[in-house]
Motif scaffolding. Structure first.
Motif, mmCIF file in Angstrom:
data_model
loop_
_atom_site.group_PDB
_atom_site.id
_atom_site.type_symbol
_atom_site.label_atom_id
_atom_site.label_comp_id
_atom_site.label_asym_id
_atom_site.label_seq_id
_atom_site.Cartn_x
_atom_site.Cartn_y
_atom_site.Cartn_z
ATOM 1 N N LEU A 1 54.236 9.135 -7.795
ATOM 2 C CA LEU A 1 54.690 8.060 -7.148
ATOM 3 C C LEU A 1 54.905 8.875 -5.570
ATOM 4 N N GLY A 2 53.999 9.747 -5.401
ATOM 5 C CA GLY A 2 53.436 10.377 -4.084
ATOM 6 C C GLY A 2 54.461 11.449 -3.897
ATOM 7 N N VAL A 3 55.742 11.209 -4.510
ATOM 8 C CA VAL A 3 56.563 12.798 -4.210
ATOM 9 C C VAL A 3 56.412 14.102 -4.365
ATOM 10 N N VAL A 4 56.359 15.341 -3.375
ATOM 11 C CA VAL A 4 55.772 16.347 -3.836
ATOM 12 C C VAL A 4 57.177 17.653 -3.490
ATOM 13 N N LEU A 5 57.030 18.091 -4.703
ATOM 14 C CA LEU A 5 57.971 19.087 -4.728
ATOM 15 C C LEU A 5 57.868 20.694 -4.471
ATOM 16 N N SER A 6 58.642 21.163 -3.849
ATOM 17 C CA SER A 6 58.610 22.389 -3.612
ATOM 18 C C SER A 6 58.799 23.499 -4.451
ATOM 19 N N ASP A 7 59.027 24.449 -4.854
ATOM 20 C CA ASP A 7 59.401 25.566 -5.573
ATOM 21 C C ASP A 7 61.247 25.693 -6.276
ATOM 22 N N GLU A 8 61.315 24.779 -4.494
ATOM 23 C CA GLU A 8 62.715 24.948 -4.373
ATOM 24 C C GLU A 8 63.793 23.894 -5.181
ATOM 25 N N SER A 9 62.628 22.845 -4.859
ATOM 26 C CA SER A 9 63.089 21.210 -4.902
ATOM 27 C C SER A 9 64.098 21.180 -6.548
ATOM 28 N N GLU B 1 74.458 18.096 -8.550
ATOM 29 C CA GLU B 1 75.053 17.289 -8.732
ATOM 30 C C GLU B 1 73.843 16.243 -8.673
ATOM 31 N N THR B 2 73.885 14.742 -9.403
ATOM 32 C CA THR B 2 72.752 14.404 -9.599
ATOM 33 C C THR B 2 71.790 13.420 -8.178
ATOM 34 N N LYS B 3 73.287 12.993 -7.618
ATOM 35 C CA LYS B 3 73.437 12.556 -6.616
ATOM 36 C C LYS B 3 72.111 13.807 -5.124
ATOM 37 N N SER B 4 72.609 15.067 -5.345
ATOM 38 C CA SER B 4 71.710 15.469 -4.243
ATOM 39 C C SER B 4 70.279 15.257 -5.158
ATOM 40 N N THR B 5 69.912 15.750 -6.125
ATOM 41 C CA THR B 5 68.574 15.131 -6.022
ATOM 42 C C THR B 5 67.702 13.928 -6.130
ATOM 43 N N ILE B 6 68.434 12.784 -5.817
ATOM 44 C CA ILE B 6 67.747 11.913 -5.794
ATOM 45 C C ILE B 6 66.764 11.514 -4.176
ATOM 46 N N ARG B 7 65.569 11.256 -4.869
ATOM 47 C CA ARG B 7 65.318 11.141 -3.673
ATOM 48 C C ARG B 7 64.068 9.578 -3.674
ATOM 49 N N PRO B 8 64.265 9.590 -1.921
ATOM 50 C CA PRO B 8 63.697 7.834 -1.881
ATOM 51 C C PRO B 8 61.622 8.396 -2.458
ATOM 52 N N THR B 9 61.296 6.800 -2.318
ATOM 53 C CA THR B 9 59.718 6.708 -3.311
ATOM 54 C C THR B 9 59.605 6.000 -1.521
ATOM 55 N N LYS B 10 58.013 6.193 -1.635
ATOM 56 C CA LYS B 10 57.700 4.682 -0.611
ATOM 57 C C LYS B 10 57.220 3.452 -0.859
ATOM 58 N N ILE B 11 58.177 3.752 -2.106
ATOM 59 C CA ILE B 11 58.626 1.850 -2.213
ATOM 60 C C ILE B 11 59.666 1.769 -1.677
ATOM 61 N N GLU B 12 59.921 0.866 -0.741
ATOM 62 C CA GLU B 12 61.035 -0.302 -1.295
ATOM 63 C C GLU B 12 61.876 -0.129 -2.091
ATOM 64 N N ASN B 13 63.399 -0.368 -1.963
ATOM 65 C CA ASN B 13 64.296 0.053 -3.550
ATOM 66 C C ASN B 13 63.803 1.091 -4.123
ATOM 67 N N LEU B 14 63.235 1.672 -4.343
ATOM 68 C CA LEU B 14 62.884 2.704 -5.669
ATOM 69 C C LEU B 14 62.764 3.873 -5.010
ATOM 70 N N ASP B 15 63.841 4.822 -6.018
ATOM 71 C CA ASP B 15 64.158 5.776 -5.885
ATOM 72 C C ASP B 15 63.946 6.488 -7.382
ATOM 73 N N ILE B 16 63.535 8.148 -7.324
ATOM 74 C CA ILE B 16 63.395 8.820 -8.095
ATOM 75 C C ILE B 16 64.206 10.625 -7.759
ATOM 76 N N ILE B 17 64.410 10.885 -9.531
ATOM 77 C CA ILE B 17 65.186 11.936 -9.864
ATOM 78 C C ILE B 17 63.937 12.450 -10.718
ATOM 79 N N PRO B 18 63.467 13.268 -9.566
ATOM 80 C CA PRO B 18 62.406 14.286 -9.785
ATOM 81 C C PRO B 18 62.340 14.723 -11.830
ATOM 82 N N GLY B 19 61.116 15.511 -11.797
ATOM 83 C CA GLY B 19 60.732 15.960 -12.839
ATOM 84 C C GLY B 19 60.016 17.327 -13.318
ATOM 85 N N ASN B 20 60.579 18.768 -13.662
ATOM 86 C CA ASN B 20 59.011 19.292 -13.598
ATOM 87 C C ASN B 20 59.046 20.257 -14.685
ATOM 88 N N ILE B 21 58.238 21.317 -14.760
ATOM 89 C CA ILE B 21 58.170 22.080 -15.787
ATOM 90 C C ILE B 21 58.965 22.590 -15.898
#
Ligand code: ADP
Ligand code: MG
Length: 254
Positions: A49-57, A69-89
Motif C-alpha cells: 500500500l506504499g507505506v514506507v517504515l523507518s527503523d523507529e516506526s 497506543e493503537t491510534k498512534s500507529t495508524i497511518r493514512p495511505t494514498k487511497i481515500e478512506n483507507l488507513d493502515i496499522i503497519p506490520g514488520n519483522i
C-alpha cells in the motif's frame, strides 16, 4: 461499529495480502472507511500500500506488546478512506514474546476496540500460519474470509483451518462467522482451475463468494509499485474483480 474481518489461510501464496490490499482499496473507493491491520511479519500489505517504515516506526507489534497506543500507529495511505496499522519483522518475535503473557490471545481484540467506531471495515491480513498472530486475529474478528487458490492441493489444509475456527468459536470468540471462501487466481483456460471450483462448490456451496478472482498479471505487478490495483490499473480484470467483491460485501451488510 465497524465490521472486523480476518483474511486467513495458513497456506502461503494463496492471495491473502492481495485480497487485503485490493478489497480494502475497492471498499475505500466505494466510500467505506477502511483500516487494514498488517499482522504478517513480512509486512507485504504495508509495502504493497506504499507505506514506507523507518527503523523507529511503530507497528502493530508495539501495540500488541503494550508499547504503543493503537491510534498512534495508524497511518493514512494514498487511497481515500483507507488507513493502515503497519506490520514488520518485529512481529515474528511477538509469537514468542506473547506466549508467557496473560490473555495473550485477546491482545489484538482489545487493541482494536478503541478504533472500531471510526471505520466501516477493519481488514486483518494474517500470516501464513495458525500461530498466536492468527489466533489473535480470529479472536478479534467478527468474520473470517478464506482465500483459496485454484491450484493443486487447494483444499489441503482447509479442514485444519475450519477446525481451528471451530475451536476459536468454542473458547475465545463464539460469534466468529465465516464471511466466505474466495476463489483466487482462477484461470478459465485451465481445467484444473475449473476442477477446483467444482470440488469446492460441492463441499462448501453456501460459503463461496459469487465473485471469483481471476489470475491477472496486473495484480502481481501492482505491489512492486506500492500501489493497489485501483491505482495501478483500474481497467484490468483484477481491478474489476475486486470492485465486484467489494460490491458483494457491501450488499450483505444489514
Ligand atoms: P499470501 O498473502 O496468501 O501469501 P499473496 O497475496 O502475497 O498471498 O499472493 C502470492 C503471490 O501471488 C504474490 O506474488 C501475488 O502478487 C500473486 N497473486 C495473488 N493473487 C493473484 C492473482 N489473482 N493473479 C495473479 N497473481 C496473483
Ligand atoms: Mg501475505
Amino acid at each position: 461499529m465497524g465490521k472486523i474481518i480476518a483474511i486467513a489461510n495458513q497456506k502461503g501464496g494463496v492471495g491473502k495480502t492481495t485480497t487485503a490490499i485490493n478489497l480494502s482499496s475497492a471498499l475505500g473507493f466505494a466510500d467505506a472507511k477502511v483500516l487494514v491491520v498488517d499482522m504478517d511479519p513480512q509486512g507485504n500489505a504495508t509495502s504493497g500500500l506504499g507505506v514506507v517504515l523507518s527503523d523507529e516506526s511503530a507497528s502493530i507489534y508495539d501495540v500488541l506488546i503494550g508499547r504503543a497506543e493503537t491510534k498512534s500507529t495508524i497511518r493514512p495511505t494514498k487511497i481515500e478512506n483507507l488507513d493502515i496499522i503497519p506490520g514488520n519483522i518485529n512481529l515474528s518475535a511477538a509469537e514468542v514474546e506473547l506466549v508467557t503473557e496473560m490473555s495473550r490471545e485477546t491482545k489484538l481484540k482489545k487493541a482494536l476496540a478503541c478504533v472500531r467506531d471510526e471505520y466501516n471495515f477493519i481488514m486483518i491480513d494474517c500470516p501464513p500460519s495458525l500461530g498466536l498472530l492468527t489466533i489473535n486475529s480470529l479472536t478479534a474478528a467478527d468474520s473470517v474470509l478464506i482465500p483459496l487458490q485454484c491450484e493443486y492441493y487447494a483444499m489441503e489444509g482447509l479442514g485444519q483451518l475450519l477446525n481451528t475456527i471451530r475451536l476459536i468459536r468454542e473458547s475465545l470468540n463464539e460469534d466468529l462467522e465465516l464471511e466466505g471462501i474466495l476463489l483466487t487466481m482462477f484461470d478459465p483456460r485451465n481445467n484444473l482451475s475449473k476442477e477446483v471450483q467444482k470440488q469446492v462448490e460441492e463441499y462448501l456451496h453456501d460459503s463461496i463468494f459469487n465473485t471469483i478472482i481471476p489470475r491477472n498479471v496486473r495484480l502481481s505487478e501492482a505491489p512492486s509499485f506500492g500501489q493497489s490495483i485501483i491505482e495501478y490499473d483500474i481497467k484490468s480484470k483484477g481491478a474489476a474483480s475486486y470492485i465486484e467483491l467489494a460490491k458483494e460485501m457491501l450488499a450483505r451488510l444489514p
